[in-house]
Design a protein around this motif. Structure first.
Motif, mmCIF file in Angstrom:
data_model
loop_
_atom_site.group_PDB
_atom_site.id
_atom_site.type_symbol
_atom_site.label_atom_id
_atom_site.label_comp_id
_atom_site.label_asym_id
_atom_site.label_seq_id
_atom_site.Cartn_x
_atom_site.Cartn_y
_atom_site.Cartn_z
ATOM 1 N N LEU A 40 -9.838 -11.437 -5.407
ATOM 2 C CA LEU A 40 -10.049 -11.704 -3.989
ATOM 3 C C LEU A 40 -11.254 -10.933 -3.461
ATOM 4 C CD1 LEU A 40 -6.330 -11.621 -2.806
ATOM 5 C CD2 LEU A 40 -7.850 -13.607 -2.687
ATOM 6 N N SER A 41 -11.409 -9.694 -3.919
ATOM 7 C CA SER A 41 -12.559 -8.908 -3.489
ATOM 8 C C SER A 41 -13.861 -9.503 -4.013
ATOM 9 C CB SER A 41 -12.407 -7.460 -3.964
ATOM 10 O OG SER A 41 -13.527 -6.678 -3.608
ATOM 11 N N ILE A 42 -13.867 -9.870 -5.292
ATOM 12 C CA ILE A 42 -15.072 -10.463 -5.880
ATOM 13 C C ILE A 42 -15.437 -11.762 -5.165
ATOM 14 C CG2 ILE A 42 -15.970 -11.581 -7.977
ATOM 15 C CD1 ILE A 42 -14.381 -9.514 -9.583
ATOM 16 N N GLY A 43 -14.419 -12.532 -4.760
ATOM 17 C CA GLY A 43 -14.662 -13.787 -4.052
ATOM 18 C C GLY A 43 -14.925 -13.613 -2.569
ATOM 19 N N ASN A 44 -15.057 -12.360 -2.121
ATOM 20 C CA ASN A 44 -15.300 -12.061 -0.697
ATOM 21 C C ASN A 44 -14.212 -12.640 0.203
ATOM 22 O OD1 ASN A 44 -17.754 -10.569 -0.953
ATOM 23 N ND2 ASN A 44 -18.839 -12.499 -1.338
ATOM 24 N N ARG A 45 -12.964 -12.652 -0.298
ATOM 25 C CA ARG A 45 -11.857 -13.150 0.505
ATOM 26 C C ARG A 45 -11.197 -11.996 1.264
ATOM 27 N NH1 ARG A 45 -9.928 -18.155 0.112
ATOM 28 N NH2 ARG A 45 -9.311 -17.545 2.219
ATOM 29 N N HIS A 46 -12.016 -11.316 2.044
ATOM 30 C CA HIS A 46 -11.494 -10.192 2.808
ATOM 31 C C HIS A 46 -10.591 -10.666 3.940
ATOM 32 C CE1 HIS A 46 -13.892 -7.345 0.557
ATOM 33 N NE2 HIS A 46 -14.941 -8.147 0.719
ATOM 34 N N ASP A 47 -10.724 -11.940 4.321
ATOM 35 C CA ASP A 47 -9.803 -12.505 5.303
ATOM 36 C C ASP A 47 -8.378 -12.512 4.762
ATOM 37 O OD1 ASP A 47 -10.778 -14.397 3.391
ATOM 38 O OD2 ASP A 47 -9.925 -16.023 4.585
ATOM 39 N N VAL A 48 -8.244 -12.720 3.450
ATOM 40 C CA VAL A 48 -6.931 -12.675 2.804
ATOM 41 C C VAL A 48 -6.487 -11.236 2.580
ATOM 42 C CG1 VAL A 48 -5.612 -13.316 0.753
ATOM 43 C CG2 VAL A 48 -7.283 -14.918 1.702
ATOM 44 N N LEU A 49 -7.364 -10.410 2.034
ATOM 45 C CA LEU A 49 -7.022 -9.013 1.772
ATOM 46 C C LEU A 49 -6.595 -8.292 3.048
ATOM 47 C CD1 LEU A 49 -9.883 -8.086 -0.725
ATOM 48 C CD2 LEU A 49 -7.440 -8.118 -1.250
ATOM 49 N N ASP A 50 -7.237 -8.600 4.152
ATOM 50 C CA ASP A 50 -6.917 -7.928 5.413
ATOM 51 C C ASP A 50 -5.542 -8.311 5.949
ATOM 52 O OD1 ASP A 50 -9.356 -6.675 5.314
ATOM 53 O OD2 ASP A 50 -10.334 -8.002 6.769
ATOM 54 N N ARG A 51 -4.970 -9.398 5.430
ATOM 55 C CA ARG A 51 -3.644 -9.837 5.889
ATOM 56 C C ARG A 51 -2.516 -9.268 5.021
ATOM 57 N NH1 ARG A 51 -3.283 -14.597 8.594
ATOM 58 N NH2 ARG A 51 -1.090 -14.020 8.801
ATOM 59 N N ILE A 52 -2.866 -8.542 3.991
ATOM 60 C CA ILE A 52 -1.844 -7.924 3.136
ATOM 61 C C ILE A 52 -1.424 -6.604 3.764
ATOM 62 C CG2 ILE A 52 -1.351 -6.976 0.859
ATOM 63 C CD1 ILE A 52 -3.374 -8.981 -0.281
ATOM 64 N N ALA A 53 -0.145 -6.514 4.130
ATOM 65 C CA ALA A 53 0.347 -5.374 4.910
ATOM 66 C C ALA A 53 0.811 -4.217 4.046
ATOM 67 C CB ALA A 53 1.496 -5.827 5.814
ATOM 68 N N GLY A 54 0.740 -4.358 2.740
ATOM 69 C CA GLY A 54 1.134 -3.271 1.865
ATOM 70 C C GLY A 54 1.326 -3.745 0.444
ATOM 71 N N VAL A 55 1.238 -2.802 -0.500
ATOM 72 C CA VAL A 55 1.433 -3.093 -1.925
ATOM 73 C C VAL A 55 2.366 -2.030 -2.498
ATOM 74 C CG1 VAL A 55 0.340 -3.283 -4.190
ATOM 75 C CG2 VAL A 55 -0.833 -4.179 -2.173
ATOM 76 N N ILE A 56 3.347 -2.472 -3.279
ATOM 77 C CA ILE A 56 4.260 -1.560 -3.967
ATOM 78 C C ILE A 56 4.258 -1.929 -5.442
ATOM 79 C CG2 ILE A 56 6.630 -0.715 -4.155
ATOM 80 C CD1 ILE A 56 7.046 -1.586 -1.238
ATOM 81 N N LEU A 57 3.814 -1.011 -6.289
ATOM 82 C CA LEU A 57 3.822 -1.213 -7.737
ATOM 83 C C LEU A 57 4.979 -0.397 -8.310
ATOM 84 C CD1 LEU A 57 -0.005 -0.921 -8.600
ATOM 85 C CD2 LEU A 57 1.296 -2.937 -7.855
ATOM 86 N N LEU A 58 5.933 -1.087 -8.928
ATOM 87 C CA LEU A 58 7.106 -0.452 -9.503
ATOM 88 C C LEU A 58 6.935 -0.347 -11.014
ATOM 89 C CD1 LEU A 58 9.762 -2.569 -7.563
ATOM 90 C CD2 LEU A 58 8.968 -0.275 -6.959
ATOM 91 N N SER A 59 6.961 0.857 -11.544
ATOM 92 C CA SER A 59 6.806 1.078 -12.991
ATOM 93 C C SER A 59 5.629 0.276 -13.550
ATOM 94 C CB SER A 59 8.092 0.676 -13.734
ATOM 95 O OG SER A 59 9.214 1.298 -13.190
ATOM 96 N N PRO A 60 4.439 0.423 -12.973
ATOM 97 C CA PRO A 60 3.326 -0.443 -13.370
ATOM 98 C C PRO A 60 2.885 -0.242 -14.811
ATOM 99 C CG PRO A 60 2.571 1.303 -11.902
ATOM 100 C CD PRO A 60 4.064 1.358 -11.896
ATOM 101 N N ASP A 61 2.888 -1.338 -15.575
ATOM 102 C CA ASP A 61 2.423 -1.330 -16.962
ATOM 103 C C ASP A 61 0.932 -1.655 -16.942
ATOM 104 O OD1 ASP A 61 2.096 -1.394 -19.657
ATOM 105 O OD2 ASP A 61 3.541 -2.996 -20.054
ATOM 106 N N VAL A 62 0.153 -0.664 -16.562
ATOM 107 C CA VAL A 62 -1.290 -0.819 -16.387
ATOM 108 C C VAL A 62 -1.979 0.378 -17.031
ATOM 109 C CG1 VAL A 62 -3.182 -1.116 -14.740
ATOM 110 C CG2 VAL A 62 -0.911 -1.995 -14.183
ATOM 111 N N ASP A 63 -3.008 0.123 -17.814
ATOM 112 C CA ASP A 63 -3.841 1.188 -18.358
ATOM 113 C C ASP A 63 -4.485 1.943 -17.199
ATOM 114 O OD1 ASP A 63 -6.762 2.041 -19.140
ATOM 115 O OD2 ASP A 63 -5.655 1.989 -21.023
ATOM 116 N N ILE A 64 -4.468 3.264 -17.251
ATOM 117 C CA ILE A 64 -4.965 4.064 -16.135
ATOM 118 C C ILE A 64 -6.450 3.825 -15.895
ATOM 119 C CG2 ILE A 64 -5.317 6.420 -15.298
ATOM 120 C CD1 ILE A 64 -2.772 7.170 -16.914
ATOM 121 N N ASN A 65 -7.244 3.753 -16.958
ATOM 122 C CA ASN A 65 -8.676 3.507 -16.788
ATOM 123 C C ASN A 65 -8.937 2.126 -16.211
ATOM 124 O OD1 ASN A 65 -9.442 6.032 -17.839
ATOM 125 N ND2 ASN A 65 -9.330 5.268 -19.938
#
Length: 370
Positions: free
Chosen positions: A217-242
């Motif tokens: 969304l950021s790469i696509g300049n969809r800040h109109d969408v990003l600005d409407r997201i009221a919060g993010v919760i990642l539970l036990s995220p299986d994501v590489d830290i880097n």
């Protein structure tokens, strides 16, 4: 190499032993026995021979379900409905199901549900499930989160095509990449509803997909969408830290609040780290040092254990009765931090640490507190 192989197999057996394989059983005659939860679903799973499979669907299927939350269960527990004679007193069941047809009908149905609520309660919770999850697993978990936390949101489940198998990790990681565009479309549809606020809740590998979509969304300049997201919760995220750091930098200003639930007891993420050759995943961070440049809040739940069906401690925030009880007032967290993040929260009675832009809250069960 042999020792590593044996460790992986033993952990897979342990993980498989705690994962019930639920099925969607449509039993309208049991409506009213449990408490009803309406759940909207956007799915990238093929529907074949009367069931949602692990096969990937090109496009999205839109549905709505009434889920019966059984009265006789422990807080945080999801006892899945299984084939055979269901027990509505103890098992999650489906009492109605409808196909919505297309994204326009999907958006309109959610908008209609929101319109029935007060103006200050028009929030949508979009849940993105994790690894080794069947369609029914994710559907019932979405209903459980909404029900047990008693939050005034319209729940939506993004059902991407997990293999639903402990040996399907590679398939699931590819499915995450396959399902990114679909999740972006769902987020875009929900945020286009006037007055709607969207909170993203993602578990395990679903957190990887969520970060990728925020980056898209950021790469696509969809800040109109990003600005409407009221919060993010990642539970036990299986994501590489880097990888997370690279994603977060590209996103720029992260949606706020941005919570990351971590646990050093998470055996499933320990297995993931072993498979990927890494020491840690984002969900096992012990300190905020590695993410200190970002405006995030780490909530360390290492001193809690998962519920009776979560022996791997991989879904502690939703499965632990003590944790659900504690976090049922999670809406107070952000305002407490804004008032004075250096002070101990009366709500949690935990320890708060601040490292540059990041905040870490280390929670402890009441019996461990002085």
């Amino acid at each position: 190499m042999r020792r590593q192989f044996l460790i992986v197999i033993s952990l897979c057996v342990a993980l498989g032993g705690c994962a019930g394989r639920s099925v969607v059983q449509l039993v309208p005659e049991f409506a009213g026995i449990g408490e009803n939860e309406l759940v909207f679903v956007a799915s990238t799973r093929e529907y074949l021979d009367g069931e949602f499979t692990n096969q990937r669907l090109e496009g999205l299927d839109y549905l709505r379900f009434d889920v019966s939350v059984p009265p006789d269960r422990e807080l945080g527990a999801v006892e899945p409905g299984r084939s055979g004679a269901p027990d509505p007193a103890t098992e999650f069941l489906t009492t109605s199901a409808d196909r919505l047809g297309n994204r326009s009908n999907f958006r309109s149905a959610i908008a209609a549900e929101l319109s029935r609520r007060p103006a200050n309660q028009r929030e949508v919770m979009l849940f993105v499930h994790g690894y080794n999850t069947t369609f029914a697993d994710g559907l019932y978990r979405t209903a459980q989160i909404r029900h047990d936390y008693d939050i005034p949101v319209v729940p939506v489940h993004y059902a991407w095509s997990s293999a639903g198998s402990v040996l399907g990790y590679a398939y699931d990681r590819d499915s995450v990449l396959f399902a990114r565009d679909g999740l972006e479309q769902v987020i875009t549809e929900i945020t286009s509803i006037p007055g709607a606020e969207l909170v993203l809740v993602a578990h395990s590998l679903g957190s990887s997909m969520t970060m990728e979509v925020l980056r898209q969304l950021s790469i696509g300049n969809r800040h109109d969408v990003l600005d409407r997201i009221a919060g993010v919760i990642l539970l036990s995220p299986d994501v590489d830290i880097n990888v997370f750091r690279t994603q977060a930098r590209r996103i720029g200003d992260l949606p706020q609040p941005f919570f990351i639930f971590t646990s050093r007891r998470d055996r499933a993420l320990q297995l993931s780290a072993l498979i990927t050759g890494q020491r840690n995943r984002l969900g096992t961070l012990g300190t905020a040092d590695d993410v200190s440049e970002f405006d995030v809040t780490l909530i360390d739940v290492s001193q809690f254990r998962g519920g009776e069906n979560d022996t791997m401690n991989h879904f502690t925030a939703a499965s632990s009765p003590a944790m659900v009880e504690l976090l049922s007032q999670v809406s107070l967290v952000n305002s407490s931090l804004e008032n004075d993040p250096t002070q101990q929260l009366d709500l949690f009675q935990g320890t708060i640490l601040t490292v540059s832009n990041a905040t870490q809250i280390i929670l402890a069960p009441q019996e461990l507190l002085p």
